[in-house]
Design an enzyme around this catalytic site. Structure first.
Site, PDB file in Angstrom:
ATOM      1  N   ASP A  81      -0.804 -19.162 -30.267  1.00  0.00           N
ATOM      2  CA  ASP A  81      -0.506 -20.567 -29.988  1.00  0.00           C
ATOM      3  C   ASP A  81      -0.862 -20.908 -28.530  1.00  0.00           C
ATOM      4  O   ASP A  81      -0.572 -20.120 -27.615  1.00  0.00           O
ATOM      5  CB  ASP A  81       1.016 -20.738 -30.225  1.00  0.00           C
ATOM      6  CG  ASP A  81       1.456 -22.169 -30.377  1.00  0.00           C
ATOM      7  OD1 ASP A  81       0.619 -23.022 -30.710  1.00  0.00           O
ATOM      8  OD2 ASP A  81       2.663 -22.426 -30.177  1.00  0.00           O
ATOM      9  N   ASP A 103      -6.397 -24.122 -26.248  1.00  0.00           N
ATOM     10  CA  ASP A 103      -5.823 -25.390 -25.815  1.00  0.00           C
ATOM     11  C   ASP A 103      -6.529 -25.875 -24.558  1.00  0.00           C
ATOM     12  O   ASP A 103      -6.180 -25.506 -23.440  1.00  0.00           O
ATOM     13  CB  ASP A 103      -4.322 -25.213 -25.567  1.00  0.00           C
ATOM     14  CG  ASP A 103      -3.679 -26.504 -25.054  1.00  0.00           C
ATOM     15  OD1 ASP A 103      -4.394 -27.512 -24.911  1.00  0.00           O
ATOM     16  OD2 ASP A 103      -2.464 -26.484 -24.798  1.00  0.00           O
ATOM     17  N   HIS A 179       6.777 -31.236 -27.459  1.00  0.00           N
ATOM     18  CA  HIS A 179       7.250 -29.858 -27.614  1.00  0.00           C
ATOM     19  C   HIS A 179       8.695 -29.750 -27.129  1.00  0.00           C
ATOM     20  O   HIS A 179       9.066 -30.364 -26.130  1.00  0.00           O
ATOM     21  CB  HIS A 179       6.403 -28.899 -26.760  1.00  0.00           C
ATOM     22  CG  HIS A 179       5.059 -28.624 -27.336  1.00  0.00           C
ATOM     23  ND1 HIS A 179       3.893 -28.880 -26.649  1.00  0.00           N
ATOM     24  CD2 HIS A 179       4.689 -28.094 -28.517  1.00  0.00           C
ATOM     25  CE1 HIS A 179       2.857 -28.511 -27.398  1.00  0.00           C
ATOM     26  NE2 HIS A 179       3.314 -28.033 -28.541  1.00  0.00           N
ATOM     27  N   HIS A 207       2.084 -30.592 -33.609  1.00  0.00           N
ATOM     28  CA  HIS A 207       2.843 -29.782 -32.647  1.00  0.00           C
ATOM     29  C   HIS A 207       4.174 -30.479 -32.383  1.00  0.00           C
ATOM     30  O   HIS A 207       4.308 -31.673 -32.617  1.00  0.00           O
ATOM     31  CB  HIS A 207       2.052 -29.631 -31.346  1.00  0.00           C
ATOM     32  CG  HIS A 207       0.985 -28.595 -31.452  1.00  0.00           C
ATOM     33  ND1 HIS A 207       1.041 -27.393 -30.780  1.00  0.00           N
ATOM     34  CD2 HIS A 207      -0.140 -28.558 -32.195  1.00  0.00           C
ATOM     35  CE1 HIS A 207      -0.008 -26.672 -31.105  1.00  0.00           C
ATOM     36  NE2 HIS A 207      -0.758 -27.357 -31.955  1.00  0.00           N
ATOM     37  N   GLY A 209       7.062 -29.896 -33.861  1.00  0.00           N
ATOM     38  CA  GLY A 209       7.648 -30.240 -35.162  1.00  0.00           C
ATOM     39  C   GLY A 209       9.162 -30.371 -35.139  1.00  0.00           C
ATOM     40  O   GLY A 209       9.725 -31.104 -35.952  1.00  0.00           O
ATOM     41  N   THR A 210       9.814 -29.696 -34.203  1.00  0.00           N
ATOM     42  CA  THR A 210      11.281 -29.774 -34.135  1.00  0.00           C
ATOM     43  C   THR A 210      11.750 -31.219 -33.973  1.00  0.00           C
ATOM     44  O   THR A 210      12.756 -31.619 -34.551  1.00  0.00           O
ATOM     45  CB  THR A 210      11.802 -28.906 -32.958  1.00  0.00           C
ATOM     46  OG1 THR A 210      11.450 -27.555 -33.219  1.00  0.00           O
ATOM     47  CG2 THR A 210      13.310 -29.030 -32.768  1.00  0.00           C
ATOM     48  N   ASN A 229       3.818 -27.178 -36.948  1.00  0.00           N
ATOM     49  CA  ASN A 229       4.440 -26.210 -36.033  1.00  0.00           C
ATOM     50  C   ASN A 229       5.928 -26.486 -35.827  1.00  0.00           C
ATOM     51  O   ASN A 229       6.313 -27.609 -35.476  1.00  0.00           O
ATOM     52  CB  ASN A 229       3.791 -26.319 -34.644  1.00  0.00           C
ATOM     53  CG  ASN A 229       2.355 -25.862 -34.621  1.00  0.00           C
ATOM     54  OD1 ASN A 229       1.787 -25.504 -35.635  1.00  0.00           O
ATOM     55  ND2 ASN A 229       1.761 -25.874 -33.446  1.00  0.00           N
ATOM     56  N   GLY A 231       9.039 -24.575 -33.670  1.00  0.00           N
ATOM     57  CA  GLY A 231       9.435 -23.461 -32.812  1.00  0.00           C
ATOM     58  C   GLY A 231      10.858 -23.580 -32.316  1.00  0.00           C
ATOM     59  O   GLY A 231      11.733 -22.775 -32.635  1.00  0.00           O
ATOM     60  N   THR A 232      11.112 -24.640 -31.550  1.00  0.00           N
ATOM     61  CA  THR A 232      12.390 -24.769 -30.839  1.00  0.00           C
ATOM     62  C   THR A 232      13.600 -24.737 -31.776  1.00  0.00           C
ATOM     63  O   THR A 232      14.626 -24.147 -31.438  1.00  0.00           O
ATOM     64  CB  THR A 232      12.372 -26.066 -30.000  1.00  0.00           C
ATOM     65  OG1 THR A 232      11.228 -26.001 -29.134  1.00  0.00           O
ATOM     66  CG2 THR A 232      13.623 -26.221 -29.171  1.00  0.00           C
TER      67      THR A 232
HETATM   68  P1  13P Z   1       8.617 -27.253 -31.166  1.00  0.00           P
HETATM   69  O1  13P Z   1       9.071 -26.046 -30.422  1.00  0.00           O
HETATM   70  O2  13P Z   1       8.935 -28.510 -30.469  1.00  0.00           O
HETATM   71  O3  13P Z   1       9.061 -27.233 -32.595  1.00  0.00           O
HETATM   72  O4  13P Z   1       7.010 -27.175 -31.195  1.00  0.00           O
HETATM   73  C1  13P Z   1       6.380 -26.022 -31.647  1.00  0.00           C
HETATM   74  C2  13P Z   1       4.939 -26.088 -31.343  1.00  0.00           C
HETATM   75  O5  13P Z   1       4.305 -27.112 -31.467  1.00  0.00           O
HETATM   76  C3  13P Z   1       4.276 -24.856 -30.918  1.00  0.00           C
HETATM   77  O6  13P Z   1       2.989 -25.087 -30.448  1.00  0.00           O
END
Ligand code: 13P
Length: 288
Positions: A81, A103, A179, A207, A209-210, A229, A231-232
């Protein structure tokens, strides 16, 4: 099976769904994420930052993903990523990652094209997929931060040229997401996504997605989002669950008592997200 980003997003396009790309921050949470995909009957993309890959080991991550993909009969792609360092991209590819993101979104347009194309040329000759990014996604990720004022949305005409000149397999679009947004939700610019999807033929990537509202998922998927995506949300929940358990557990009890509940929490969230990403209430054909 152990797959490339190109392969899993092709499946997503055929089925008008999206593939969850979940960031892992440690080795502990990883097996549960892949088991979640297996239980839901969906492919999964596991992604890591360069720093996480260095911490766990590129080769260790490849071994776990490949082994679980083959023994659990689930399609798994392993993706690097937000890479800006070509040497680290080479390390990931050499270790066996099946996908990388270059990126170049911080660079002037032409330089982004040139650098992304160099990564595409290198990766494609080795059977590895590449995601590029155009525009800027807000928020903070691994120390790279973009303020609201500096955000640049993806312009459809730039997206056409970028995809044509670089040959990327997927394009991350800047349509208002941030993000690391876990305390509030964002307003995604669906009309802009529609315009981009109308003129660009590669799978599109969300990106941040949280911070996206779950009720927006169907519109995003129906308009070409094939990699989503998250992540958080996983990180925050794993950490909170582990903190709560560490606070209550005597120090001489096995770490399992603290870590298994955190892993299970992540697995539950991944299953929930995949259930939505399968987009079962929408028509099979994407609106284009
Ligand atoms: P979040 O951590 O905001 O869900 O984003 C994840 C992401 O886009 C990783 O590149």
């Amino acid at each position: 099976m152990y797959k490339t980003l190109k392969e899993v997003t092709e499946t997503a396009t055929k089925l008008n769904m999206t593939i969850g790309a979940f960031n892992t921050h440690n080795l502990e949470m990883l097996p549960g994420m892949i088991r979640a995909a297996k239980e839901m009957g969906s492919p999964i993309i596991i992604q890591t930052s360069i720093d996480t890959a260095k911490y766990i080991g590129y080769d260790v991550l490849v071994s776990v993903c490949k082994h679980m993909a083959n023994t659990h009969m689930v399609d798994v792609a392993l993706h690097l990523d937000h890479a800006r360092d070509f040497d680290e991209i080479k390390n990931a590819i050499e270790a066996g990652y099946t996908s990388v993101m270059y990126d170049g979104s911080h660079l002037p347009f032409k330089e982004n094209i040139a650098k992304t194309k160099a990564v595409v040329d290198y990766a494609h000759t080795r059977g590895v997929s590449v995601e590029g990014e155009l525009g800027t996604i807000g928020g903070t990720e691994e120390g790279i931060s973009v303020s609201e004022d500096d955000k640049i949305y993806t312009r459809p005409e730039d997206a056409v040229e970028f995809v044509k000149l670089t040959g990327v397999d997927a394009l991350a679009v800047a349509i208002g997401t941030n993000h690391g947004q876990f305390k509030s939700k964002t307003n995604v610019n669906i009309p802009l996504l529609k315009e981009i999807h109308h003129v660009v033929d590669v799978p599109l990537v969300i990106h941040g997605g949280t911070g996206v509202k779950e009720e927006d998922y169907p519109e995003l998927i129906n308009n070409g989002i094939r990699k989503f995506n998250v992540g958080t949300e996983l990180l925050v929940n794993w950490t909170q669950e582990a903190k709560d358990h560490f606070a209550q557990t005597p120090v001489n009890r096995s770490l399992r008592h603290n870590i298994i509940p955190a892993n299970e929490k992540v697995k539950e969230i991944v299953k929930h997200k995949i259930g939505l990403f399968m987009n079962t209430n929408s028509p099979m054909k994407a609106n284009k």
